[in-house]
Design a protein around this motif. Structure first.
Motif, mmCIF file in Angstrom:
data_model
loop_
_atom_site.group_PDB
_atom_site.id
_atom_site.type_symbol
_atom_site.label_atom_id
_atom_site.label_comp_id
_atom_site.label_asym_id
_atom_site.label_seq_id
_atom_site.Cartn_x
_atom_site.Cartn_y
_atom_site.Cartn_z
ATOM 1 N N ARG A 30 -3.605 4.628 4.046
ATOM 2 C CA ARG A 30 -3.101 5.012 2.721
ATOM 3 C C ARG A 30 -1.760 4.336 2.446
ATOM 4 O O ARG A 30 -1.531 3.798 1.369
ATOM 5 N N ILE A 31 -0.886 4.341 3.438
ATOM 6 C CA ILE A 31 0.432 3.728 3.260
ATOM 7 C C ILE A 31 0.290 2.233 3.004
ATOM 8 O O ILE A 31 0.848 1.702 2.043
ATOM 9 N N VAL A 32 -0.457 1.532 3.851
ATOM 10 C CA VAL A 32 -0.552 0.077 3.711
ATOM 11 C C VAL A 32 -1.281 -0.296 2.425
ATOM 12 O O VAL A 32 -0.938 -1.286 1.762
ATOM 13 N N ARG A 33 -2.250 0.505 2.026
ATOM 14 C CA ARG A 33 -2.966 0.221 0.770
ATOM 15 C C ARG A 33 -2.022 0.377 -0.418
ATOM 16 O O ARG A 33 -1.984 -0.468 -1.305
ATOM 17 N N ASN A 34 -1.261 1.456 -0.436
ATOM 18 C CA ASN A 34 -0.319 1.673 -1.538
ATOM 19 C C ASN A 34 0.760 0.586 -1.576
ATOM 20 O O ASN A 34 1.112 0.091 -2.649
ATOM 21 N N LEU A 35 1.280 0.210 -0.417
ATOM 22 C CA LEU A 35 2.277 -0.859 -0.370
ATOM 23 C C LEU A 35 1.678 -2.184 -0.844
ATOM 24 O O LEU A 35 2.332 -2.955 -1.555
ATOM 25 N N SER A 36 0.446 -2.447 -0.467
ATOM 26 C CA SER A 36 -0.217 -3.688 -0.876
ATOM 27 C C SER A 36 -0.452 -3.711 -2.381
ATOM 28 O O SER A 36 -0.248 -4.744 -3.032
ATOM 29 N N ILE A 37 -0.865 -2.590 -2.934
ATOM 30 C CA ILE A 37 -1.065 -2.510 -4.385
ATOM 31 C C ILE A 37 0.259 -2.699 -5.110
ATOM 32 O O ILE A 37 0.324 -3.420 -6.109
ATOM 33 N N ASP A 38 1.325 -2.096 -4.604
ATOM 34 C CA ASP A 38 2.651 -2.286 -5.215
ATOM 35 C C ASP A 38 3.061 -3.754 -5.169
ATOM 36 O O ASP A 38 3.582 -4.297 -6.148
ATOM 37 N N ARG A 39 2.830 -4.408 -4.036
ATOM 38 C CA ARG A 39 3.179 -5.828 -3.899
ATOM 39 C C ARG A 39 2.331 -6.673 -4.844
ATOM 40 O O ARG A 39 2.813 -7.610 -5.471
ATOM 41 N N TRP A 40 1.043 -6.338 -4.954
ATOM 42 C CA TRP A 40 0.158 -7.058 -5.863
ATOM 43 C C TRP A 40 0.639 -6.914 -7.310
ATOM 44 O O TRP A 40 0.676 -7.893 -8.050
ATOM 45 N N ARG A 41 1.000 -5.695 -7.682
ATOM 46 C CA ARG A 41 1.485 -5.472 -9.057
ATOM 47 C C ARG A 41 2.763 -6.262 -9.322
ATOM 48 O O ARG A 41 2.938 -6.823 -10.391
#
Length: 185
Positions: A72-83
């Protein structure tokens, strides 16, 4: 090392917690992030940020499933970086996934008007529970873990075209399920 022992290391503020987390879950987290971002370097940064976030949140949190917690943490961080990258230029990996789902999952603002986040989650969980295991696995691997269609096809012994068709049917099924439950799309 068992998950409870790793959590214990975080609670004791023992730096071995990070190395043990990376040893046990590093490749999973890197793969998830790489699938979403399409960049090994960005994925590595997100995984490192995951260990930092875990360090800063344990204590007080004591996750029951360390695997789910890290994902969950890495997915959320990845989505934030993608955005953040998308604000500068258009992205490809996550944009494709979100584009595939936009017709069957309501926009966040509409959901907040009609349902609490928890209700939507319960609806999604109910729909997923009714799916055959192979379909549930394909859907979650594609739309949670960001796996490529060709990877899913290979995993399930079919062609990429067949897998694309299966995912299309699953998205339609989800849309129909949500509409039956009263969610306006």
């Amino acid at each position: 090392m068992e998950d409870s022992a790793i959590v214990g290391l975080y609670w004791e503020r023992d730096q071995r917690a990070v190395s043990e987390s990376d040893r046990k879950y590093g490749e999973l987290c890197r793969g998830l992030s790489r699938n979403l971002l399409g960049s090994r370097e960005d994925a590595e940064e997100c995984v490192n940020d995951t260990w930092l976030r875990a360090w800063n949140t344990m204590p007080p949190q004591r996750p029951g499933s360390l695997r789910a917690y890290f994902c969950r943490i890495v997915r959320n961080l990845s989505i934030d970086r993608w955005r953040a990258a998308r604000a500068q230029k258009r992205g490809a990996g996550l944009e494709v996934l979100l584009g595939e789902l936009e017709d069957c999952v309501p926009a966040r603002l509409n959901v907040e008007k009609e349902l609490e986040d928890r209700q939507l989650l319960e609806l999604l969980e109910g729909w997923l529970r009714e799916l055959p295991e192979e379909d549930r696995d394909a859907f979650l691997r594609r739309y949670w873990y960001g796996s490529r269609v060709d990877q899913l096809a290979r995993r399930q012994g079919c062609t990429p075209g067949q897998m694309s068709q299966r995912l299309y049917r699953l998205r339609n099924s989800l849309r129909q399920w949500l509409e039956r439950e009263g969610v306006r799309l």
